[in-house]
Scaffold this active site. Sequence first.
Site, short mmCIF file in Angstrom:
data_model
loop_
_atom_site.label_atom_id
_atom_site.label_comp_id
_atom_site.label_asym_id
_atom_site.label_seq_id
_atom_site.Cartn_x
_atom_site.Cartn_y
_atom_site.Cartn_z
NE ARG A 104 -4.11 0.81 1.92
CZ ARG A 104 -5.17 1.01 2.67
NH1 ARG A 104 -5.38 0.29 3.74
NH2 ARG A 104 -6.02 1.96 2.37
CG ASP A 119 -0.25 -5.93 -0.14
OD1 ASP A 119 0.16 -5.06 0.65
OD2 ASP A 119 -1.43 -5.98 -0.52
CB ILE A 120 -4.25 -9.36 -0.28
CG1 ILE A 120 -5.32 -10.23 -0.95
CG2 ILE A 120 -4.68 -7.91 -0.13
CD1 ILE A 120 -6.57 -10.45 -0.11
CG ASP A 123 -6.56 -13.80 2.05
OD1 ASP A 123 -6.16 -13.51 3.20
OD2 ASP A 123 -7.76 -13.86 1.74
CB ILE A 124 -1.64 -13.16 5.51
CG1 ILE A 124 -2.56 -12.10 6.09
CG2 ILE A 124 -0.49 -12.58 4.70
CD1 ILE A 124 -1.90 -11.25 7.16
CB SER A 172 -3.58 -0.97 16.06
OG SER A 172 -4.39 0.18 16.11
CE1 TYR A 228 -6.77 -3.12 12.56
CE2 TYR A 228 -7.12 -1.33 14.12
CZ TYR A 228 -6.32 -1.99 13.22
OH TYR A 228 -5.05 -1.52 12.97
CE LYS A 267 -3.90 -4.87 13.57
NZ LYS A 267 -2.75 -5.55 12.95
#
Length: 189
Positions: free
Chosen positions: A22, A45-46, A84-85, A168, A181, A185
């Site tokens: 990104r 990366d995806i 895709d991880i 995060s 999220y 995280k």
Amino acid sequence: MTGEPGPGRFDGKVALVTGAARPRGIGRATAMRLAAEGADVACLDIARPYPDAPAHGVASADDLDDLVAAVEALGRRAVGLRADISVAEEVDSAVARAEEELGTVTLVANVAGGSGIGCGVGPLISLPEAEFRKVLDVNVVGTWLVSKACAIRMSAAGSGGRICNVSSQAGKRAFPMLGAYSAAKSSII
């Protein structure tokens, strides 16, 4: 740091960075810094939209290609890996390719993650189960899958290494509309 190739603390090391492509992202900055300090970099990366969340912002295949070119412009080797991880088979294939092309990965930066429109944003009481699970799969399961795939190879090579899992502030305190999220995280922490 000038960006010029030369002696660095990561000379001779192979790094793998997830969420790397990104533009203006933490993953991209991490990949570039590792390269500037001497590492060859597997940029994972995806690099394609999620079929079930096409509005969720992700990098493109062109972004990934641009990053590989930027790393190579620093005089380092690089490989772009689209995976895709949250899918074990894609992770295993990507890590195997990184090892084939660059050598044993001994530095890992798990930066991939996130949440967005169609991918976990909204009040938890109205969030579809599939979206909640997707956020956990990408942020938590993906981090584990990449760590596992790399650690197995590090151990087999007898090389050891370092794995850094990025979280995060949302993992330390819940953010409104980002409950999935925040939970993910927090799990990373």
